[in-house]
Design a protein around this motif. Structure first.
Motif, PDB file in Angstrom:
ATOM      1  N   PHE A 132      -1.417  58.476 -24.204  1.00 49.59           N
ATOM      2  CA  PHE A 132      -1.366  59.889 -24.869  1.00 49.59           C
ATOM      3  C   PHE A 132      -0.430  60.583 -26.220  1.00 49.59           C
ATOM      4  CE2 PHE A 132      -1.527  57.886 -20.669  1.00 49.59           C
ATOM      5  CZ  PHE A 132      -2.366  59.719 -19.713  1.00 49.59           C
ATOM      6  N   ALA A 133      -0.507  61.379 -26.319  1.00 56.35           N
ATOM      7  CA  ALA A 133      -0.248  62.156 -28.063  1.00 56.35           C
ATOM      8  C   ALA A 133       0.085  63.323 -27.766  1.00 56.35           C
ATOM      9  CB  ALA A 133      -1.138  61.005 -28.790  1.00 56.35           C
ATOM     10  N   VAL A 134       0.438  63.543 -28.292  1.00 59.06           N
ATOM     11  CA  VAL A 134       0.983  65.203 -28.934  1.00 59.06           C
ATOM     12  C   VAL A 134       0.851  65.114 -30.318  1.00 59.06           C
ATOM     13  CG1 VAL A 134       2.812  66.730 -29.614  1.00 59.06           C
ATOM     14  CG2 VAL A 134       3.146  65.754 -27.419  1.00 59.06           C
ATOM     15  N   LEU A 135      -0.546  66.359 -30.617  1.00 54.50           N
ATOM     16  CA  LEU A 135      -0.829  66.642 -32.112  1.00 54.50           C
ATOM     17  C   LEU A 135      -0.006  67.720 -32.776  1.00 54.50           C
ATOM     18  CD1 LEU A 135      -4.323  65.592 -31.597  1.00 54.50           C
ATOM     19  CD2 LEU A 135      -2.943  64.041 -31.784  1.00 54.50           C
ATOM     20  N   PRO A 136      -0.051  68.171 -33.763  1.00 52.43           N
ATOM     21  CA  PRO A 136       0.584  69.134 -34.242  1.00 52.43           C
ATOM     22  C   PRO A 136      -0.961  69.766 -33.915  1.00 52.43           C
ATOM     23  CG  PRO A 136      -0.080  67.597 -36.349  1.00 52.43           C
ATOM     24  CD  PRO A 136      -1.028  66.679 -34.827  1.00 52.43           C
ATOM     25  N   PRO A 137      -0.639  71.712 -34.163  1.00 51.79           N
ATOM     26  CA  PRO A 137      -0.861  72.811 -33.455  1.00 51.79           C
ATOM     27  C   PRO A 137      -2.482  72.745 -33.951  1.00 51.79           C
ATOM     28  CG  PRO A 137       1.504  73.541 -34.060  1.00 51.79           C
ATOM     29  CD  PRO A 137       1.449  71.707 -34.176  1.00 51.79           C
TER      30      PRO A 137
END
Length: 348
Positions: A296-301
């Protein structure tokens, strides 16, 4: 014959995308010969019972079904009266991804509680485990946990034991949704029974499709006193296969030896490789511990949409930019490295 799809393509959206493991396909071909009695009175289903007893103990009894939703609904329905309720995490698969089947088909109530890492604790269960004798409230009868969780995290044996002890002290039962039980066991380096029979789980939904089967799961009853009418409910829930030998043979292929462990260990290793590589990419934040085959990861817009032009994967929380990447038994190191190259380009 013209190919209908690119047989070399491997995405990161779901382990359900993967094909059938060759060893499973080989045993399916063997099971295909001749005639066998229908509806579970066949030699392959009998052999499966022996396999399950070796893996989970002498009291284990398996009921092959078509899919994971069917396994969960059948398990919970057989464990509860009509007025019964299930305590589960708000992220549990039975709550988020089964289209109301536990409620509409199973006729039961889900009592959910928030859990940041997808895992229940006795303290979280206590928030919903109350109200017995109150005619205005569904009666809590089962605690259901997911192993590995929907967030890719893994319960330790002691954590499961604590939940089982609490449930049993309250007159409740413990159900384990084990669609990725193999990944959890491989991650911890323990046998399957160490996360089930040995720590007080009463009924198990045993997964196979996410670990190399064409189709098929099984309800494994570990305590016969925990269920009522399961033979009839399986038919009522449309989960009784006429040619059951083909479901049973796949489960035999997976669990008779160490195929379950080899496949799950490889998928976990690929997820660890992906997580480590992504963590080094500027602007990428890993949001959950990578303990199984999920990252699970958060990516830049905008990065997720650019990356999806290369390979498919799913948004987990569009509001925060969080995504989920899944690895499977057939994911290769080169698949992961190529995906990381594409990630770096998408972020840049």
């Amino acid at each position: 014959m013209t190919a209908t799809h690119d047989t070399a393509r491997r995405d990161f959206a779901s382990d359900n995308y993967a094909g059938v493991h060759p060893e499973v396909m080989d045993l399916l071909a063997e099971a295909n010969g001749g005639h066998q009695v229908a509806y579970g009175d066949d030699e392959w289903t009998a052999r499966l019972q022996d396999v399950l007893r070796r893996q989970f103990g002498s009291a284990a009894l398996g009921y092959p079904v078509f899919n994971g939703t069917g396994a969960n609904v059948l398990s919970l329905q057989s464990m509860l009266p009509r007025w019964g309720a299930v305590v589960c995490a708000d992220s549990a698969h039975i709550n988020t991804d089964e289209n109301g089947a536990p409620e509409r088909v199973g006729g039961l109530k889900l009592l959910t509680t928030p859990s940041p890492d997808g895992k229940l604790t006795p303290e979280l269960v206590a928030r919903q485990a109350w109200g017995w004798g109150d005619t205005h409230r569904a009666q809590p009868g089962v605690v259901s946990i997911t192993q590995a969780t929907e967030l890719g995290t893994v319960y330790t044996p002691q954590e499961i034991r604590d939940l089982a002890d609490q449930a049993h002290s309250l007159g409740m039962r413990l159900h384990l949704d084990g669609s990725r039980l193999a990944n959890a066991a491989a991650s911890l380096g323990v046998p399957l029974r160490a996360l089930t029979t040995d720590v007080g789980v009463d009924v198990l939904s045993l997964g196979g499709t996410k670990n190399g089967l064409m189709m098929g799961e099984a309800v494994v009853v570990l305590d016969p006193e925990a269920v009522t009418g399961i033979d009839y409910l399986r038919k009522l829930d449309m989960q009784l296969a006429s040619k059951m030998r083909f479901v049973s043979a796949q489960l035999v292929a997976l669990f008779d030896g160490d195929l379950w462990q080899r496949s799950a260990s490889h998928a976990n290793a690929m997820a660890a490789r992906l997580s480590e590589g992504a963590r080094a990419v500027a602007g990428v934040r890993i949001t959950q511990p990578t303990q199984s085959n999920a990252v699970f990861a958060v990516l830049p817009p905008g990065a997720a949409d650019r990356l999806r032009e290369y390979r498919r994967f799913y948004d987990w929380n569009p509001a925060t930019g969080e995504v989920r990447w899944m690895c499977a038994f057939d994911t290769t190191p080169q698949d992961v490295d190529d995906f990381l190259d594409a990630l770096r380009a998408a972020v840049a």
